[in-house]
Write an enzyme that holds these catalytic residues in place. Structure first.
Site, PDB file in Angstrom:
ATOM      1  N   GLY A  37      17.282 -36.959 -17.684  1.00 31.00           N
ATOM      2  CA  GLY A  37      17.591 -38.181 -17.360  1.00 31.00           C
ATOM      3  C   GLY A  37      18.606 -38.746 -18.725  1.00 31.00           C
ATOM      4  O   GLY A  37      18.784 -37.903 -19.639  1.00 31.00           O
ATOM      5  N   PHE A  73       9.367 -41.486  -9.563  1.00 37.57           N
ATOM      6  CA  PHE A  73      10.511 -40.327  -9.340  1.00 37.57           C
ATOM      7  C   PHE A  73      10.802 -39.019 -10.091  1.00 37.57           C
ATOM      8  O   PHE A  73      11.192 -38.093  -9.517  1.00 37.57           O
ATOM      9  CB  PHE A  73      12.004 -40.989  -9.722  1.00 37.57           C
ATOM     10  N   ALA A  75      10.436 -35.819 -11.315  1.00 36.54           N
ATOM     11  CA  ALA A  75       9.918 -34.300 -10.715  1.00 36.54           C
ATOM     12  C   ALA A  75      11.107 -33.256 -11.350  1.00 36.54           C
ATOM     13  O   ALA A  75      12.166 -33.672 -11.638  1.00 36.54           O
ATOM     14  CB  ALA A  75       9.833 -34.531  -9.222  1.00 36.54           C
ATOM     15  N   TYR A 142       9.433 -26.053  -3.967  1.00 36.94           N
ATOM     16  CA  TYR A 142       9.800 -27.471  -4.289  1.00 36.94           C
ATOM     17  C   TYR A 142       9.206 -28.415  -3.081  1.00 36.94           C
ATOM     18  O   TYR A 142       8.471 -29.408  -3.362  1.00 36.94           O
ATOM     19  CB  TYR A 142      11.217 -27.618  -4.315  1.00 36.94           C
ATOM     20  N   PHE A 170      16.861 -37.508   2.574  1.00 38.21           N
ATOM     21  CA  PHE A 170      17.791 -36.431   2.919  1.00 38.21           C
ATOM     22  C   PHE A 170      18.789 -36.145   1.631  1.00 38.21           C
ATOM     23  O   PHE A 170      18.200 -36.067   0.488  1.00 38.21           O
ATOM     24  CB  PHE A 170      18.372 -36.657   4.206  1.00 38.21           C
TER      25      PHE A 170
HETATM   26  N1  NAD Z   1      18.779 -36.104  -5.348  1.00 42.04           N
HETATM   27  C1  NAD Z   1      18.466 -35.777  -3.961  1.00 42.04           C
HETATM   28  O1  NAD Z   1      19.168 -35.692  -3.261  1.00 42.04           O
HETATM   29  C2  NAD Z   1      17.008 -35.878  -3.688  1.00 42.04           C
HETATM   30  C3  NAD Z   1      16.551 -35.723  -2.545  1.00 42.04           C
HETATM   31  C4  NAD Z   1      15.095 -35.635  -2.065  1.00 42.04           C
HETATM   32  C5  NAD Z   1      14.237 -35.991  -2.853  1.00 42.04           C
HETATM   33  N2  NAD Z   1      14.591 -36.331  -4.286  1.00 42.04           N
HETATM   34  C6  NAD Z   1      13.629 -36.803  -5.160  1.00 42.04           C
HETATM   35  O2  NAD Z   1      13.776 -37.873  -5.887  1.00 42.04           O
HETATM   36  C7  NAD Z   1      13.516 -37.954  -7.229  1.00 42.04           C
HETATM   37  C8  NAD Z   1      14.570 -38.258  -8.069  1.00 42.04           C
HETATM   38  O3  NAD Z   1      15.707 -37.292  -7.903  1.00 42.04           O
HETATM   39  P1  NAD Z   1      17.035 -37.376  -8.667  1.00 42.04           P
HETATM   40  O4  NAD Z   1      17.965 -36.886  -8.140  1.00 42.04           O
HETATM   41  O5  NAD Z   1      17.012 -38.701  -9.178  1.00 42.04           O
HETATM   42  O6  NAD Z   1      16.446 -36.490  -9.790  1.00 42.04           O
HETATM   43  P2  NAD Z   1      16.821 -36.611 -11.536  1.00 42.04           P
HETATM   44  O7  NAD Z   1      16.615 -35.086 -12.224  1.00 42.04           O
HETATM   45  O8  NAD Z   1      18.179 -37.153 -11.836  1.00 42.04           O
HETATM   46  O9  NAD Z   1      15.621 -37.356 -11.931  1.00 42.04           O
HETATM   47  C9  NAD Z   1      14.483 -37.153 -12.290  1.00 42.04           C
HETATM   48  C10 NAD Z   1      13.903 -37.762 -13.543  1.00 42.04           C
HETATM   49  O10 NAD Z   1      12.651 -37.431 -13.834  1.00 42.04           O
HETATM   50  C11 NAD Z   1      12.551 -37.228 -15.142  1.00 42.04           C
HETATM   51  N3  NAD Z   1      11.354 -36.441 -15.406  1.00 42.04           N
HETATM   52  C12 NAD Z   1      11.214 -35.234 -14.971  1.00 42.04           C
HETATM   53  N4  NAD Z   1       9.780 -34.659 -15.244  1.00 42.04           N
HETATM   54  C13 NAD Z   1       9.499 -35.680 -16.049  1.00 42.04           C
HETATM   55  C14 NAD Z   1       8.171 -35.637 -16.663  1.00 42.04           C
HETATM   56  N5  NAD Z   1       7.250 -34.908 -16.504  1.00 42.04           N
HETATM   57  N6  NAD Z   1       7.840 -36.884 -17.080  1.00 42.04           N
HETATM   58  C15 NAD Z   1       8.675 -38.030 -17.367  1.00 42.04           C
HETATM   59  N7  NAD Z   1       9.922 -37.799 -16.971  1.00 42.04           N
HETATM   60  C16 NAD Z   1      10.238 -36.880 -16.069  1.00 42.04           C
HETATM   61  C17 NAD Z   1      13.849 -36.763 -15.608  1.00 42.04           C
HETATM   62  O11 NAD Z   1      14.324 -36.706 -16.989  1.00 42.04           O
HETATM   63  C18 NAD Z   1      14.897 -37.463 -14.663  1.00 42.04           C
HETATM   64  O12 NAD Z   1      15.393 -38.656 -15.484  1.00 42.04           O
HETATM   65  C19 NAD Z   1      12.618 -36.632  -7.478  1.00 42.04           C
HETATM   66  O13 NAD Z   1      11.515 -36.716  -7.373  1.00 42.04           O
HETATM   67  C20 NAD Z   1      13.221 -35.641  -6.345  1.00 42.04           C
HETATM   68  O14 NAD Z   1      12.479 -34.539  -6.014  1.00 42.04           O
HETATM   69  C21 NAD Z   1      15.918 -36.113  -4.569  1.00 42.04           C
END
Ligand code: NAD
Length: 329
Positions: A37, A73, A75, A142, A170
Site C-alpha cells: 500500500g 481488502f 490480502a 489464491y 473481475f
Molecule cells: N486488483 C484486482 O483486479 C482484484 C480482483 C479481484 C479481487 N481483488 C481483491 O481486492 C483486494 C484489494 O486488491 P488491490 O488490487 O487493491 O490490492 P493491493 O495490493 O493494492 O491492496 C491490498 C492492500 O492490503 C494491504 N495488506 C496486505 N496484507 C495486509 C495485512 N496482513 N495487514 C494489513 N494490510 C495488509 C497491502 O499493503 C495493500 O495496501 C484484495 O483482497 C484482492 O484479493 C483484486
C-alpha cells in the site's frame, strides 16, 4: 457519521473506496501494513500502520474507535505467486480474515463487506457470463483462500446475526478520474498497467500469453471493471447491510462486479495504442497454465439488488484514466 474500518485501505481498490466513502459521508480508519500500500494513496481518514494478524492491535482499534462496519481488502493478490508459495496466502488471506472476524465478534461489530474474486469460479466450463450460483472450484490457492473466507462468512451468518456481503470482482482497471490516485502494484502483473508501461517506455514490450485460445482473435477475454465503479459498489453494499438487513438477522450474500463485456488481450493492446498514440511492441508467447480463455461477469444480481451500475463501462475510458495517472507521475 458512521465509522468504517478499512483493512487494506492504502491499496489500489481500498484507496479508491476510502475516497468514495468520504464522498458519501463515512469516516474511514485505514489499517494497512504497507506490504503493497501507499500512504499517499489515502486521501481521507486516519491511517493505522499495522497488520490484520495482530490480535492485540485489532482489540485496541475496536476499543478506541466506535467502528460500525468493516470493508476488508487486505490480502496478497498474486494468483501465480500463490501457486509457487501457497502458505503465506493462507496465512494472510484466510487466517488474517479469521483473526479479523474473531475480533469483530468479540467487539460486536457485525457488518462486513469482503473483497472476493472471480477466481473462486476456477475454470469455467463454457463461454457464458458467470453467475454467482456456479460451483466454486478455484484452480489456484489464491482463489481458494478467498473462497474459504466466503465459507466462514456464510457459516457465521447462519449461526448468528453477523451480516456480510462478498463482492467478487473481475479485473479491476482504470483509476480515479481526477488522477489523484491510481494503480501502483509492485510487482505489477495486471494487463492494463503493464501495457501502459510498454507505451511509456518503462518496459520494452508487452507479452501476450497464448494466441491460440478458442476466441475470435486467439487471446484470452476478460471483463474489466473501473476501480471507481468497484469503489461505489462497496458503498452500495455497505448501505444495503445497514438499511436492508434486519438487525436481528444473520446475512451473507455474494455479488459479481463486472461490466458484462469481454475484451481480448489484443483488443486491450489496440485500445491502449489508440489512447496513448504509441505503437509499442506486442510479443506472442506460449499460454500460461491455468488461464481460462474467457472470464466475463453476469452482474445482473448487483444491478438489481444493490442498485449498482457501472458509470465507466468503456475500456477506452478506463485506459485513458490509467494513462492520465501514469503521465501525472
Ligand atoms: N486488483 C484486482 O483486479 C482484484 C480482483 C479481484 C479481487 N481483488 C481483491 O481486492 C483486494 C484489494 O486488491 P488491490 O488490487 O487493491 O490490492 P493491493 O495490493 O493494492 O491492496 C491490498 C492492500 O492490503 C494491504 N495488506 C496486505 N496484507 C495486509 C495485512 N496482513 N495487514 C494489513 N494490510 C495488509 C497491502 O499493503 C495493500 O495496501 C484484495 O483482497 C484482492 O484479493 C483484486
Amino acid at each position: 457519521m458512521k465509522t468504517i474500518l478499512v483493512p487494506g485501505g492504502a491499496g489500489f481498490i481500498g484507496s479508491h473506496t476510502v475516497a468514495a466513502l468520504h464522498r458519501h459521508g463515512y469516516k474511514s480508519i485505514i489499517l494497512d501494513n504497507f506490504s503493497n500500500g501507499h500512504k499517499e494513496s489515502v486521501l481521507h481518514g486516519e491511517i493505522i500502520d499495522g497488520d490484520i494478524r495482530d490480535t492485540a492491535l485489532l482489540d485496541t482499534i475496536f476499543n478506541t474507535y466506535e467502528i460500525d462496519a468493516v470493508i476488508h481488502f487486505a490480502a496478497f493478490i498474486e494468483a501465480g505467486e500463490s501457486v509457487v508459495n501457497p502458505l503465506p496466502f493462507y496465512d494472510n488471506n484466510t487466517a488474517g480474515a479469521l483473526n479479523l472476524l474473531q475480533a469483530m465478534q468479540r467487539h460486536k461489530v457485525e457488518r462486513i463487506v469482503f473483497s472476493s474474486t472471480a477466481a473462486v469460479y476456477g475454470q469455467p466450463e463454457n463461454d457464458n457470463a458467470l453467475v454467482e450460483t456456479l460451483p466454486k472450484l478455484p484452480i489456484n490457492p489464491y482463489g481458494q483462500t478467498k473462497w474459504a473466507v466466503e465459507c466462514m462468512l456464510r457459516d457465521i451468518a447462519a449461526s448468528s446475526n453477523f451480516k456480510s456481503i462478498a463482492l467478487r470482482y473481475f479485473n479491476a482497471a482504470g483509476c480515479d478520474p481526477e488522477s489523484r490516485i491510481g494503480e501502483l502494484h509492485e510487482p505489477e502483473t495486471h494487463l492494463i498497467p503493464l501495457v501502459l508501461q510498454a507505451a511509456s517506455g518503462k518496459r520494452k514490450n508487452i507479452k501476450m500469453f497464448g494466441t491460440d485460445y478458442p476466441t475470435p482473435d486467439g487471446t484470452c477475454i476478460r471483463d474489466y471493471i473501473h476501480v471507481s465503479d468497484l469503489a461505489n459498489a462497496h458503498v452500495k453494499a455497505l448501505s444495503y447491510l445497514f438499511d436492508n438487513v434486519e438487525e436481528k438477522n444473520g446475512f451473507y450474500d455474494a455479488f459479481n462486479l463486472g461490466t458484462g463485456q469481454g475484451f481480448s488481450v489484443r483488443e486491450v493492446i489496440e485500445t491502449a495504442r489508440c489512447v496513448t498514440g504509441v505503437n509499442f511492441d506486442a510479443i506472442e508467447e506460449e499460454r500460461r497454465p491455468g488461464d481460462p480463455a474467457f472470464l466475463v461477469a453476469n452482474a445482473d444480481k448487483a444491478n438489481k439488488i444493490l442498485k449498482w451500475q457501472p458509470e465507466y463501462p468503456e475500456l477506452e475510458e478506463m485506459i485513458q484514466h490509467a494513462w492520465a495517472f501514469l503521465k501525472n507521475r
